[in-house]
Design a protein around this motif. Structure first.
Motif, mmCIF file in Angstrom:
data_model
loop_
_atom_site.group_PDB
_atom_site.id
_atom_site.type_symbol
_atom_site.label_atom_id
_atom_site.label_comp_id
_atom_site.label_asym_id
_atom_site.label_seq_id
_atom_site.Cartn_x
_atom_site.Cartn_y
_atom_site.Cartn_z
ATOM 1 N N SER A 12 13.595 -12.770 -7.254
ATOM 2 C CA SER A 12 12.669 -12.056 -8.268
ATOM 3 C C SER A 12 12.249 -12.854 -9.406
ATOM 4 O O SER A 12 13.210 -13.261 -9.922
ATOM 5 C CB SER A 12 13.414 -10.696 -8.588
ATOM 6 N N VAL A 13 10.964 -12.925 -9.416
ATOM 7 C CA VAL A 13 10.410 -13.724 -10.700
ATOM 8 C C VAL A 13 9.426 -12.823 -11.721
ATOM 9 O O VAL A 13 8.675 -11.845 -11.199
ATOM 10 C CB VAL A 13 9.570 -14.896 -10.415
ATOM 11 N N PRO A 14 9.752 -12.922 -12.842
ATOM 12 C CA PRO A 14 8.716 -11.838 -13.789
ATOM 13 C C PRO A 14 7.361 -12.320 -13.662
ATOM 14 O O PRO A 14 7.055 -13.658 -13.803
ATOM 15 C CB PRO A 14 9.184 -12.133 -15.080
ATOM 16 N N VAL A 15 6.711 -11.475 -13.476
ATOM 17 C CA VAL A 15 4.968 -12.057 -13.342
ATOM 18 C C VAL A 15 4.059 -11.084 -14.301
ATOM 19 O O VAL A 15 3.081 -10.970 -13.820
ATOM 20 C CB VAL A 15 4.411 -11.859 -11.796
ATOM 21 N N GLY A 16 4.711 -10.300 -15.319
ATOM 22 C CA GLY A 16 3.647 -9.544 -15.867
ATOM 23 C C GLY A 16 4.529 -8.335 -16.253
ATOM 24 O O GLY A 16 5.570 -7.937 -16.166
ATOM 25 N N GLU A 17 3.660 -7.291 -17.125
ATOM 26 C CA GLU A 17 4.244 -5.989 -17.479
ATOM 27 C C GLU A 17 3.340 -5.056 -17.141
ATOM 28 O O GLU A 17 2.161 -5.368 -17.067
ATOM 29 C CB GLU A 17 4.800 -6.324 -18.912
ATOM 30 N N ASP A 18 3.970 -3.705 -17.562
ATOM 31 C CA ASP A 18 2.908 -2.605 -17.329
ATOM 32 C C ASP A 18 2.449 -2.417 -18.571
ATOM 33 O O ASP A 18 2.707 -3.070 -19.561
ATOM 34 C CB ASP A 18 3.651 -1.573 -16.436
ATOM 35 N N ALA A 19 1.578 -1.199 -18.628
ATOM 36 C CA ALA A 19 1.023 -1.021 -20.135
ATOM 37 C C ALA A 19 1.937 -0.665 -21.045
ATOM 38 O O ALA A 19 1.661 -0.895 -22.325
ATOM 39 C CB ALA A 19 0.069 0.400 -19.901
ATOM 40 N N ALA A 20 3.248 -0.255 -20.702
ATOM 41 C CA ALA A 20 4.291 0.175 -21.663
ATOM 42 C C ALA A 20 4.897 -1.143 -22.145
ATOM 43 O O ALA A 20 5.775 -1.033 -22.896
ATOM 44 C CB ALA A 20 5.176 1.137 -21.141
ATOM 45 N N ALA A 66 -0.573 -6.035 -9.948
ATOM 46 C CA ALA A 66 0.241 -7.232 -10.391
ATOM 47 C C ALA A 66 0.296 -8.089 -9.035
ATOM 48 O O ALA A 66 0.141 -9.180 -9.014
ATOM 49 C CB ALA A 66 1.395 -7.236 -11.071
ATOM 50 N N MET A 67 0.557 -7.448 -8.251
ATOM 51 C CA MET A 67 1.047 -7.926 -6.728
ATOM 52 C C MET A 67 -0.194 -8.603 -6.198
ATOM 53 O O MET A 67 -0.405 -9.786 -5.698
ATOM 54 C CB MET A 67 1.528 -7.161 -5.751
ATOM 55 N N GLU A 68 -1.390 -7.539 -6.335
ATOM 56 C CA GLU A 68 -2.788 -8.078 -5.925
ATOM 57 C C GLU A 68 -3.229 -9.398 -6.448
ATOM 58 O O GLU A 68 -4.028 -10.376 -6.117
ATOM 59 C CB GLU A 68 -3.765 -7.081 -5.650
ATOM 60 N N THR A 75 9.165 0.743 -9.002
ATOM 61 C CA THR A 75 8.462 1.383 -10.303
ATOM 62 C C THR A 75 9.156 0.193 -11.254
ATOM 63 O O THR A 75 10.050 -0.534 -11.092
ATOM 64 C CB THR A 75 9.138 2.348 -10.891
ATOM 65 N N THR A 76 8.658 0.224 -12.598
ATOM 66 C CA THR A 76 9.358 -0.363 -13.649
ATOM 67 C C THR A 76 10.576 0.326 -14.284
ATOM 68 O O THR A 76 10.910 1.381 -13.643
ATOM 69 C CB THR A 76 8.374 -0.838 -14.661
ATOM 70 N N ALA A 77 11.368 -0.133 -15.008
ATOM 71 C CA ALA A 77 12.547 0.282 -15.588
ATOM 72 C C ALA A 77 12.199 1.775 -15.978
ATOM 73 O O ALA A 77 11.340 2.221 -16.423
ATOM 74 C CB ALA A 77 12.977 -0.293 -17.048
ATOM 75 N N PHE A 78 13.256 2.821 -15.574
ATOM 76 C CA PHE A 78 13.152 4.291 -15.507
ATOM 77 C C PHE A 78 13.936 4.580 -16.705
ATOM 78 O O PHE A 78 14.704 3.797 -17.140
ATOM 79 C CB PHE A 78 13.411 5.069 -14.403
ATOM 80 N N ASN A 80 0.881 -1.066 0.108
ATOM 81 C CA ASN A 80 -0.002 -0.065 0.181
ATOM 82 C C ASN A 80 0.984 1.278 0.045
ATOM 83 O O ASN A 80 0.336 2.406 0.141
ATOM 84 C CB ASN A 80 -0.911 -0.014 1.175
ATOM 85 N N SER A 81 2.108 1.254 -0.221
ATOM 86 C CA SER A 81 3.059 2.283 -0.066
ATOM 87 C C SER A 81 2.768 3.284 -1.151
ATOM 88 O O SER A 81 2.355 2.964 -2.454
ATOM 89 C CB SER A 81 4.582 2.021 -0.093
ATOM 90 N N GLU A 82 2.998 4.621 -1.005
ATOM 91 C CA GLU A 82 2.561 5.699 -1.822
ATOM 92 C C GLU A 82 3.510 5.581 -3.000
ATOM 93 O O GLU A 82 3.089 5.963 -4.144
ATOM 94 C CB GLU A 82 2.826 7.087 -1.213
ATOM 95 N N GLY A 83 4.862 5.375 -2.732
ATOM 96 C CA GLY A 83 5.406 5.441 -3.988
ATOM 97 C C GLY A 83 5.360 4.189 -4.870
ATOM 98 O O GLY A 83 6.190 4.138 -6.036
ATOM 99 N N LEU A 84 4.575 3.122 -4.701
ATOM 100 C CA LEU A 84 4.524 2.008 -5.413
ATOM 101 C C LEU A 84 3.685 2.153 -6.810
ATOM 102 O O LEU A 84 2.411 2.887 -6.726
ATOM 103 C CB LEU A 84 3.835 1.015 -4.685
ATOM 104 N N ASN A 85 4.239 2.206 -7.969
ATOM 105 C CA ASN A 85 3.422 2.164 -9.207
ATOM 106 C C ASN A 85 2.163 1.520 -9.182
ATOM 107 O O ASN A 85 2.342 -0.014 -8.632
ATOM 108 C CB ASN A 85 4.467 1.427 -10.191
ATOM 109 N N PRO A 86 1.011 1.773 -9.361
ATOM 110 C CA PRO A 86 -0.179 1.287 -9.276
ATOM 111 C C PRO A 86 -0.467 -0.018 -10.114
ATOM 112 O O PRO A 86 -0.902 -1.057 -9.815
ATOM 113 C CB PRO A 86 -1.232 2.147 -9.952
ATOM 114 N N GLU A 87 0.213 -0.011 -11.226
ATOM 115 C CA GLU A 87 0.438 -1.553 -11.933
ATOM 116 C C GLU A 87 1.179 -2.337 -11.388
ATOM 117 O O GLU A 87 0.739 -3.508 -11.568
ATOM 118 C CB GLU A 87 0.994 -1.009 -13.736
#
Ligand SMILES: NC(=O)C[C@H](N)C(=O)O
Length: 476
Positions: A437-445, A277-279, A404-407, A266-273
């Motif tokens: 760390s395992v890949p579990v998806g991707e963001d909209a980009a 994915a976590m949820e 975040t994802t890759a900046f 629930n932390s503020e800085g966490l990217n919503p996507e």
């Protein structure tokens, strides 16, 4: 040639005779030649040696005497000693240095018939989270070359992402294997502190540093751990514990108790996507019959200060050895011993390394020692005890690998904002427990999202089995 996802896929083709180690090496060399000018993942490639190793392994395969890693073409981060080969920690400070010996982990890989294709770019002395502090310039994310691959093992992650080798060996002090793996959509694994000998690893923060694999499959991470782990007469900090056959124990149990740190999700800085994915992962785990519960972890805000006080303190001591006298860079314009030290260190180290040496020297100085270093040691103890307690109550703790994802390259100019990006990875490092760390998806980009799982100390077998069920195939 197709893109192999694991050594077992390679092995079935080797057995069927549809490929050879020599052909594999040519394939990866071709990929490196095409992509490395843009991606800057490898600092140096050793084509002739890799071909010779491949021919030798092909001969052993034919004779039935090949080792467990036959067919695995790997790259090594530029912090691992390999006799006769340049070792620079992506720094001018080690300009021209060639290693006089081979470190234990690398030797065990060679003994198991892995083929080493080259050394890989990273943040200077492994200090950074974007590969931008490298003296050789940043490695670039293969999905979008205007973005970072993460760091410090950035080149190692890109190399696997872009199929320039099947696996890489990185090092992880506060996330350096897991974070770039998350940014590149591959698997990154930090074992328990002391599980793999550090003999031959350039020291950054000795109470944190661990060697770890970056792979396309959890099965390969298990196999590489199995080969590299174990006691070592050359490193008294390496654990004496027996090494289980991790690669043979990848079947997960039906029911686990899984905790997730509510404040992290629930932390503020966490990217919503990433949050979504976590949820989704937590829901799916519940659906599979596991117990999934939110847990309280009251120390989230203390993680970054504690990590950066302790690791800079340790780095200021470890990096004292680079003085321009014995090896590496020597300032050409020095006039006496003192100016040789000062100029060599001022010219040889980049800005981030100097910043950390200064910070570390400050927190260890007589008048501030208790206020910073001693206090940080105490907070580390609290973090460790709470983490261990949670990992007795739950089989695993899950949390995002990164906020975040890759900046974008150049996006984070303020060092503190770069440090804050380590918020979720430093817990396992402060506590000394294994994390993957395992890949579990991707963001909209289309940028990869990593899920991180921690387990209790030396519970790698359970952790790897659980992680192998989370990800069937890597995203990249
Ligand atoms: N070395 C690491 O594990 C990465 C971390 N971001 C650091 O700069 O300390």
């Amino acid at each position: 040639m197709k893109r192999f996802q694991s050594l077992s896929e390679v092995r079935s083709e080797l057995t069927a005779g549809t490929t050879s180690c020599r052909q594999l090496v040519e394939y990866y060399l071709g990929n490196i030649e095409r992509q490395n000018p843009t991606l800057n993942a490898f600092l140096e490639v050793w084509p002739d040696e890799a071909r010779a190793q491949a021919d030798a392994v092909d001969a052993r395969l034919a004779a039935g005497t090949a080792g467990p890693l036959a067919g695995m073409v790997i790259g090594i981060k530029d912090v691992l000693a390999y006799a006769g080969h340049s070792l620079q920690s992506s720094s001018l400070m080690l300009d021209g240095f060639k290693s006089l010996y081979t470190g234990t982990a690398v030797q065990r890989l060679l003994d198991a018939d892995a083929i080493i294709i080259g050394r890989q770019n990273c943040d200077e002395f492994a200090m950074g989270g974007s590969n931008e502090t490298s003296y050789f310039g940043p490695a670039r994310n293969a999905l979008d070359s205007s973005r970072v691959p993460g760091g410090s093992s950035g080149g190692s992650a890109v190399a696997v992402q872009a199929d320039m080798c099947l696996a890489s060996i990185g090092s992880d002090t506060g996330g350096s294997v897991r974070q770039p793996a998350a940014f590149c959509g591959v698997v990154g694994f930090k074992p328990t502190y002391s599980r793999i000998s550090r003999y031959g690893l350039v020291a950054f923060a000795s109470s944190f540093d661990q060697i770890g694999p970056i792979t396309r499959s959890v099965a390969d991470a298990a196999l590489l751990l199995e080969v590299m782990a174990g006691p070592d007469g050359m490193d008294s900090t390496a654990s004496q514990r027996e090494v289980p056959a991790y690669s043979q124990q990848l079947t997960p149990a039906a029911h686990y108790r899984i905790g997730y740190i509510a404040d992290a999700v629930n932390s503020e800085g966490l990217n919503p996507e990433i949050k979504a994915a976590m949820e989704a992962q937590l829901d799916s785990l519940r659906g599979q019959g596991h117990v999934v519960e939110a847990v309280e972890f009251p120390y989230l805000d203390f993680m970054i200060p504690t990590y950066y006080i302790l690791t800079t303190a340790e780095a200021s001591s470890n990096l004292g050895r680079f003085d321009g006298v014995k090896y590496g860079y020597r300032a050409p314009d020095a006039t006496d011993l003192e100016s040789l030290y000062k100029k060599s260190r001022a010219q040889g180290f980049g800005a981030e390394v100097q910043r950390r040496i200064l910070l570390g020297t400050f927190v260890l100085s007589a008048s501030y020692y208790d206020a910073y270093y001693t206090k940080a040691q105490r907070v580390r103890r609290l973090i460790k005890e709470k983490t261990d307690e949670l990992l007795r109550q739950y089989d695993f703790l899950v949390l995002p690998t990164t906020p975040t994802t890759a900046f974008k390259i150049g996006e984070k100019q303020d060092p503190v904002s770069m440090y804050l990006a380590d918020i979720f990875t430093v817990q396992a490092s402060l506590a000394g427990v294994p994390a993957i760390s395992v890949p579990v998806g991707e963001d909209a980009a289309g940028l990869p999202i990593g899920l991180q799982v921690m387990a209790g100390a030396f519970r790698e077998a359970e952790l790897l089995a659980f992680a192998s069920a989370l990800t069937e195939e890597v995203v990249a």
